[in-house]
Design a protein around this motif. Structure first.
Motif, PDB file in Angstrom:
ATOM      1  N   GLU A  39       0.961  -1.169  -0.029  1.00 22.22           N
ATOM      2  CA  GLU A  39      -0.035  -0.071   0.005  1.00 22.22           C
ATOM      3  C   GLU A  39       0.936   1.340  -0.036  1.00 22.22           C
ATOM      4  O   GLU A  39       0.524   2.158  -0.508  1.00 22.22           O
ATOM      5  CB  GLU A  39      -0.896  -0.022   1.033  1.00 22.22           C
ATOM      6  CG  GLU A  39      -2.059  -0.998   1.323  1.00 22.22           C
ATOM      7  CD  GLU A  39      -2.741  -1.327   2.522  1.00 22.22           C
ATOM      8  OE1 GLU A  39      -3.641  -2.160   2.699  1.00 22.22           O
ATOM      9  OE2 GLU A  39      -2.298  -0.729   3.540  1.00 22.22           O
ATOM     10  N   GLU A  40       1.899   1.031   0.778  1.00 25.49           N
ATOM     11  CA  GLU A  40       2.728   2.454   0.671  1.00 25.49           C
ATOM     12  C   GLU A  40       3.589   2.579  -0.573  1.00 25.49           C
ATOM     13  O   GLU A  40       3.696   3.669  -0.970  1.00 25.49           O
ATOM     14  CB  GLU A  40       4.059   2.231   2.109  1.00 25.49           C
ATOM     15  CG  GLU A  40       5.120   3.198   2.058  1.00 25.49           C
ATOM     16  CD  GLU A  40       4.204   4.409   2.557  1.00 25.49           C
ATOM     17  OE1 GLU A  40       5.078   5.587   2.433  1.00 25.49           O
ATOM     18  OE2 GLU A  40       3.285   4.673   2.826  1.00 25.49           O
ATOM     19  N   VAL A  41       3.979   1.382  -1.197  1.00 26.12           N
ATOM     20  CA  VAL A  41       4.577   1.572  -2.469  1.00 26.12           C
ATOM     21  C   VAL A  41       3.683   2.276  -3.553  1.00 26.12           C
ATOM     22  O   VAL A  41       4.140   3.315  -4.252  1.00 26.12           O
ATOM     23  CB  VAL A  41       5.332   0.242  -3.062  1.00 26.12           C
ATOM     24  CG1 VAL A  41       5.492   0.299  -4.386  1.00 26.12           C
ATOM     25  CG2 VAL A  41       6.278  -0.154  -2.157  1.00 26.12           C
ATOM     26  N   LEU A  42       2.459   1.963  -3.746  1.00 27.12           N
ATOM     27  CA  LEU A  42       1.269   2.633  -4.493  1.00 27.12           C
ATOM     28  C   LEU A  42       1.112   3.895  -4.089  1.00 27.12           C
ATOM     29  O   LEU A  42       0.918   4.732  -4.980  1.00 27.12           O
ATOM     30  CB  LEU A  42       0.386   1.574  -4.468  1.00 27.12           C
ATOM     31  CG  LEU A  42       0.470   0.070  -5.107  1.00 27.12           C
ATOM     32  CD1 LEU A  42      -0.954  -0.544  -4.802  1.00 27.12           C
ATOM     33  CD2 LEU A  42       1.014  -0.164  -6.492  1.00 27.12           C
ATOM     34  N   ARG A  43       1.200   3.988  -2.832  1.00 26.11           N
ATOM     35  CA  ARG A  43       0.778   5.539  -2.318  1.00 26.11           C
ATOM     36  C   ARG A  43       1.828   6.569  -2.759  1.00 26.11           C
ATOM     37  O   ARG A  43       1.387   7.783  -3.208  1.00 26.11           O
ATOM     38  CB  ARG A  43       0.663   5.597  -0.998  1.00 26.11           C
ATOM     39  CG  ARG A  43       0.202   6.994  -0.387  1.00 26.11           C
ATOM     40  CD  ARG A  43       0.202   6.905   1.117  1.00 26.11           C
ATOM     41  NE  ARG A  43       1.672   6.834   1.547  1.00 26.11           N
ATOM     42  CZ  ARG A  43       2.348   8.061   1.732  1.00 26.11           C
ATOM     43  NH1 ARG A  43       2.006   9.166   1.253  1.00 26.11           N
ATOM     44  NH2 ARG A  43       3.462   8.058   2.070  1.00 26.11           N
ATOM     45  N   LEU A  44       3.123   5.957  -3.125  1.00 22.60           N
ATOM     46  CA  LEU A  44       4.291   6.926  -3.497  1.00 22.60           C
ATOM     47  C   LEU A  44       4.334   7.141  -5.009  1.00 22.60           C
ATOM     48  O   LEU A  44       5.160   7.884  -5.690  1.00 22.60           O
ATOM     49  CB  LEU A  44       5.466   6.219  -3.104  1.00 22.60           C
ATOM     50  CG  LEU A  44       5.990   5.987  -1.572  1.00 22.60           C
ATOM     51  CD1 LEU A  44       7.329   5.294  -1.195  1.00 22.60           C
ATOM     52  CD2 LEU A  44       5.955   7.715  -1.024  1.00 22.60           C
ATOM     53  N   GLY A  45       3.334   6.602  -5.661  1.00 24.79           N
ATOM     54  CA  GLY A  45       3.223   6.719  -7.001  1.00 24.79           C
ATOM     55  C   GLY A  45       3.703   5.531  -8.150  1.00 24.79           C
ATOM     56  O   GLY A  45       3.706   5.984  -9.233  1.00 24.79           O
ATOM     57  N   ASN A  46       3.866   4.706  -7.394  1.00 28.28           N
ATOM     58  CA  ASN A  46       4.405   3.440  -8.341  1.00 28.28           C
ATOM     59  C   ASN A  46       3.219   2.905  -9.225  1.00 28.28           C
ATOM     60  O   ASN A  46       2.249   2.643  -8.532  1.00 28.28           O
ATOM     61  CB  ASN A  46       5.482   2.237  -7.580  1.00 28.28           C
ATOM     62  CG  ASN A  46       6.535   2.921  -7.016  1.00 28.28           C
ATOM     63  OD1 ASN A  46       7.624   2.898  -7.911  1.00 28.28           O
ATOM     64  ND2 ASN A  46       6.611   3.488  -5.683  1.00 28.28           N
TER      65      ASN A  46
END
Length: 600
Positions: free
Chosen positions: A233-240
């Motif tokens: 969830e954090e990786v996707l939140r960073l824009g990846n």
């Protein structure tokens, strides 16, 4: 209840509650559920009794008069199952813990083997990963932690708890594109920021200590699942981009090996199919609403504040009881005459009459200590020789109103009061100062012999009570519920219990005797053996410590034969009982100071 069993069932219930809470939060952030499971894991290291003990040391501002809380009784009942009572006072009777069962030793050995086996398994894996790290070469990478390149096929991961390093397999740039590699690095750095290796290491310690509890391992799997989902969830939140990130995970799983330890966090973990499905679905995480925030708050307060409140309540009650005890008058004799016994006097005679009057002739301080504290000579250490060799005549009387109040008490409470009075007499007149210790001492266990007991059940019942005080005992015989030694090596029981026999035998066997016969009735019998040096004594009955003690029974009893069976032989032949030597931890009185009393 066993404190370990208490802790295990409480932690199990706590983990079940955490599972229900995680289920209620299934649509919210994985980070929230991860914290719930982490708290459930840490609960195995923190017993509720610790929080209750902390609460008992808290002080609540109160006035001079504190009203007892209405919920005190309920709180006390709850607390009994949450905390083990700790009484540091020295008991006024000999305490012989039950001999440890061999099963306890076997279970302890199995537990230790399980702990070492679990640690050894993880230790081998840790050494294998450590060898890979040592053989790795530094890698120049724009990252907040050192990066290493390893020739192994181990997946990208973070090694180390307090000084983490990023370990990447050599040639990964040829396997993954730049976008894939950036997504992988974002995932690993998320593990570093969250200190996932530290949390995993702590749970591994819990798994090693509680390896026998399946719920601990299940919690470990939930922790890995939720931490990987939280990083996703954090990786996707960073824009990846979801597709690139999912591809990077799949390629990593295709070409590299999974990390062998939970505390070496990598990319893989949990259910790969579900992870990829969630990443590609782009499901948005629901924010915590007011109802779920309130649910989390209530759960936290219940887990922490409730044990502290129980401890605080217990502390208030204990302080109130201490204040009341200190304010209550101490039971003591109003007057006491103590004189050395004249030479040629008969044996030791003791009696406690109505009005709490204590009279003893030819009593040693050692025997007085035994009566006052409910111990035997083997449980008294650092005693000067004169405590046994010198004898005294004592006549002590309580104040009339106090004596009348004591006489109205139930037998057990009366006995405790009289013991307190004897203890105060020893402290005031003999300047006795005591400490206490616990030592493993040799004891005898009084058990039923092979062919069964040879005892006559008495018609007397303890509920019948003693005869009226002004009604003399016919013929001078001992009263019901008592034992009488009317000659050396001769004990006569009149409706007494076997526990009293064990108490008497402690005086002659050279060791403390513990009743393990399992016989709960009252019996009439006569036990006779060859013994020299013990005069007439009487024990038990409705009196106080040692019971009403008379002057030797009707006519002193028949004389003992010049020879006869030993105590051990007589027990088996006459009563069908025997003494088995054992060892047991015992409370021991330590004499710090004592002196001879002045005459008066």
């Amino acid at each position: 209840m066993n404190p370990l069993f208490n802790h295990l069932w409480q932690s199990t219930v706590f983990a079940a509650a955490a599972g229900l809470l995680a289920l209620a939060l299934r649509t919210n952030s994985a980070q929230v559920r991860y914290r719930v499971w982490l708290i459930a894991s840490l609960k195995f290291l923190i017993p509720f009794s610790l929080l209750i003990a902390m609460g008992s040391h808290l002080h609540w501002p109160t006035s001079a008069s504190v009203a007892q809380p209405a919920f005190t009784a309920a709180a006390t009942q709850i607390q009994q199952s949450l905390v083990v009572a700790r009484d540091f006072s020295f008991l006024s009777r000999p305490v012989v813990p039950k001999a440890s069962s061999p099963i306890v030793g076997i279970l302890l050995a199995v537990w230790i083997c399980g702990v070492f086996a679990t640690l050894a398994s993880w230790g081998r894996r840790w050494l294998r990963v450590r060898a890979i790290v040592r053989s790795a070469q530094p890698l120049i990478l724009d990252a907040p932690i050192p990066a290493l390149s390893s020739p192994s096929l181990l997946e990208p991961g973070v090694f180390g708890v307090f000084r983490p390093v990023l370990l990447l397999p050599a040639g990964i740039t040829g396997t993954l594109t730049r976008e894939h590699l950036e997504a992988i690095l974002a995932h690993e750095l998320c593990h570093v920021r969250r200190r996932d290796n530290l949390a995993a290491a702590i749970h591994m310690v819990i798994e090693a200590l509680f390896w026998f509890h399946p719920l601990v391992w299940w919690i470990g799997a939930r922790l890995v699942e939720e931490r990987e989902r939280a990083c996703d969830e954090e990786v996707l939140r960073l824009g990846n981009r979801p597709r690139i990130y999912a591809e990077s995970i799949l390629k990593t799983c295709q070409f590299y090996l999974e990390s062998p330890l939970a505390c070496v966090s990598g990319v893989t973990g949990a259910d790969l199919k579900q992870r990829v499905s969630r990443i590609m679905a782009g499901h948005r995480v629901a924010r915590l609403n007011i109802h779920k925030k309130l649910l989390l708050t209530c759960a936290g307060l219940t887990a922490v504040v409730l044990p502290l409140a129980l401890g605080l309540t217990n502390g208030l009650l204990m302080r109130a009881q201490t204040s009341a005890a200190s304010a209550a008058p101490t039971a003591s004799f109003e007057v006491a005459s103590i004189k050395p016994t004249k030479p040629g006097a008969p044996g030791t005679l003791m009696r406690i009459d109505a009005g709490s009057r204590f009279n003893a002739n030819g009593i040693s301080v050692m025997l007085l200590l035994e009566q006052a504290y409910g111990v035997r000579e083997a449980q008294i250490s650092q005693a000067p020789p004169w405590l046994t060799s010198e004898h005294f005549d004592i006549d002590a009387k309580a104040e009339d109103s106090a004596a009348a109040a004591i006489d109205k008490l139930p037998p057990e409470e009366r006995k405790e009061k009289l013991q307190q009075m004897l203890q105060n007499l020893l402290a005031e007149r003999f300047k006795l100062e005591l400490g206490h210790d616990t030592k493993e001492l040799p004891v005898y266990a009084l058990v039923v012999a092979k062919n069964g007991p040879k005892l006559q059940v008495s018609s007397f019942k303890p509920s019948d009570g003693p005869p009226p005080k002004d009604e003399p005992i016919k013929g001078g015989a001992p009263g019901p519920g008592s034992m009488f030694m009317n000659a050396p090596g001769r004990i006569v029981s009149t409706g007494a219990q076997i526990a009293m026999l064990a108490d008497i035998l402690s005086r002659f066997a050279g060791r403390v005797v513990v009743d393990k016969t399992g016989l709960a009735g009252c019996y009439d019998f006569t036990l006779q053996w060859h013994d020299e040096g013990h005069g007439p004594m009487s024990f038990g009955g409705p009196g106080g410590p040692g019971g009403p003690v008379g002057p030797g029974g009707p006519g002193g009893g028949p004389p003992q034969e010049a020879s006869g069976p030993s105590l051990f032989t007589a027990l088996q032949e006459q009563l069908g009982l025997k003494l088995e030597p054992q060892k047991a931890p015992m409370d021991v009185l330590v004499i710090k100071h004592v002196e001879k009393p002045s005459e008066n």
